[in-house]
Write an enzyme that holds these catalytic residues in place. Structure first.
Site, PDB file in Angstrom:
ATOM      1  N   LYS A  80     -19.268  17.350   6.671  1.00  0.00           N
ATOM      2  CA  LYS A  80     -18.254  17.491   7.717  1.00  0.00           C
ATOM      3  C   LYS A  80     -18.025  16.157   8.418  1.00  0.00           C
ATOM      4  O   LYS A  80     -16.907  15.800   8.767  1.00  0.00           O
ATOM      5  CB  LYS A  80     -18.680  18.565   8.727  1.00  0.00           C
ATOM      6  CG  LYS A  80     -17.700  18.761   9.882  1.00  0.00           C
ATOM      7  CD  LYS A  80     -16.338  19.210   9.379  1.00  0.00           C
ATOM      8  CE  LYS A  80     -15.371  19.440  10.537  1.00  0.00           C
ATOM      9  NZ  LYS A  80     -14.030  19.795  10.061  1.00  0.00           N
TER      10      LYS A  80
ATOM     11  N   SER B 109       0.822  -1.204   0.000  1.00  0.00           N
ATOM     12  CA  SER B 109       0.000   0.000   0.000  1.00  0.00           C
ATOM     13  C   SER B 109       0.862   1.262   0.000  1.00  0.00           C
ATOM     14  O   SER B 109       1.524   1.562  -0.971  1.00  0.00           O
ATOM     15  CB  SER B 109      -0.958  -0.036   1.198  1.00  0.00           C
ATOM     16  OG  SER B 109      -2.028   0.853   1.001  1.00  0.00           O
TER      17      SER B 109
END
Length: 345
Positions: A225, A173
């Protein structure tokens, strides 16, 4: 009465000794803290060629008899004289320089703090005729910190300096995000390469709170948010947005790999899978099968090889914490070996 007096004197002495010990300990801690503020660490450089030569001579001293050793020493001296005649001093000093860095990554890519110092030091000396080798080990981690680590490596390639990345065990990754910056990528036969994927997970305790009549209120400004949380009830809309963000990060990751490894078929490899060294070579995720030791040993005769590291000074508190950490890690490792469900080879 005499007993009380003697006991009081003994108690006073004991308190004095304890106070003195505490004073010394506090002084050491304060001094350590001041030293850390004055200098966080320093660059250390080791000529690896000397280490190889020392190991060779130590082995010969045990394996060869006296007559063979004398013959070896005579032969070596003769060879050095011949080499000196063939090359001028300037030519001998112009051997290629290889700077070896190491990155042992955790989930936060904490080693980037040392890496940036090491790269800054190397860039003061290295030229396009030299080479930087990075021994890279990382299971991946946070996107932003591994993005920073990859950006540090691009400082080397932007200067036109060859960068060889070598993976002995794992570059997964975020680790592969760093690796693909390399001019050349090498890996051990069973090193883990990839995956080119993104993952996120978190528990949700909403039903548990609801069962116990506990309300959790969250107030935000901005539609997205907060998309999913650990305590509030997650909506389908919020989950969809969260997945959308993951997909966007994945696209950025794929674009990054394509930019630096255009020979890779990104659609085929960006599935979140991992590959062992030989399979990674087939998919062109790496350029060759070779360990870091094998590569550096092969360069010892034609290059000056320098190990560069940024060493930080640890305070007394950090040393004590490290000792506890090692002890805890040992216990955890034993539990994993006994009860863990991970594959083993």
């Amino acid at each position: 009465m005499e007993f009380v007096i003697n006991y009081s004197l003994f108690l006073a002495k004991a308190v004095t000794i304890v106070a003195a010990i505490l004073f010394v300990v506090v002084g050491i801690i304060a001094a350590s803290s001041r030293a850390k503020k004055e200098q966080d660490g320093q660059i250390e450089v080791t000529l690896i060629n000397d280490n190889y030569n020392d190991h060779e001579q130590a082995l010969k001293a045990v394996v060869l008899d006296d007559e063979a050793l004398k013959k070896e020493a005579k032969s070596l001296k003769k060879k050095q004289k011949e080499d000196k005649k063939k090359q001028s001093k300037a030519e001998q000093e112009q051997k290629k320089r290889i700077y070896v860095l190491s990155f042992d990554g955790d989930i936060k890519a904490s080693a980037v703090e040392s890496l940036r110092e090491e790269i800054s030091a190397v860039l003061t000396m290295a030229t396009s005729d030299d080479e930087v080798v990075l021994r890279l080990e990382s299971p991946g981690g946070m996107v932003h910190t591994y993005g920073l680590a990859a950006s540090q490596l691009t400082r080397i390639t932007k200067q036109g300096i060859p960068l060889t990345i070598i993976v002995d065990a794992v570059a997964a990754s975020g680790g592969y995000m760093m690796a693909c910056i390399g001019t050349k990528i090498l890996a051990a036969p069973f090193a883990i390469i990839g995956s080119i994927g993104v993952v996120a997970q978190l528990p949700n305790f909403h039903r548990l709170l609801k069962k116990n009549d506990v309300d959790f209120e969250m107030f935000t400004a901005g539609e997205h948010k907060r998309t999913v949380t650990m305590f509030a009830e997650n909506t389908e809309k919020g989950k969809a947005k969260f997945v959308e963000d993951l997909e966007d990060t994945h696209e950025l990751f794929k674009s990054f790999v394509t930019e630096h490894r255009p020979q890779v078929d990104i659609a085929q490899v960006a599935t979140g899978e991992i590959w062992y060294g030989k399979r990674a070579l087939e998919h062109k995720l790496i350029d060759d099968i070779q360990t870091s030791d094998e590569y550096l040993m092969s360069r010892r005769d034609d290059s000056h090889i320098y190990a560069v590291s940024f060493e930080t000074k640890k305070t007394l508190q950090e040393k004590l914490g490290l000792a506890v950490s090692y002890a805890t890690d040992g216990v955890v490792d034993k539990l994993i070996q006994r009860f863990g469900g991970n594959q083993r080879f």
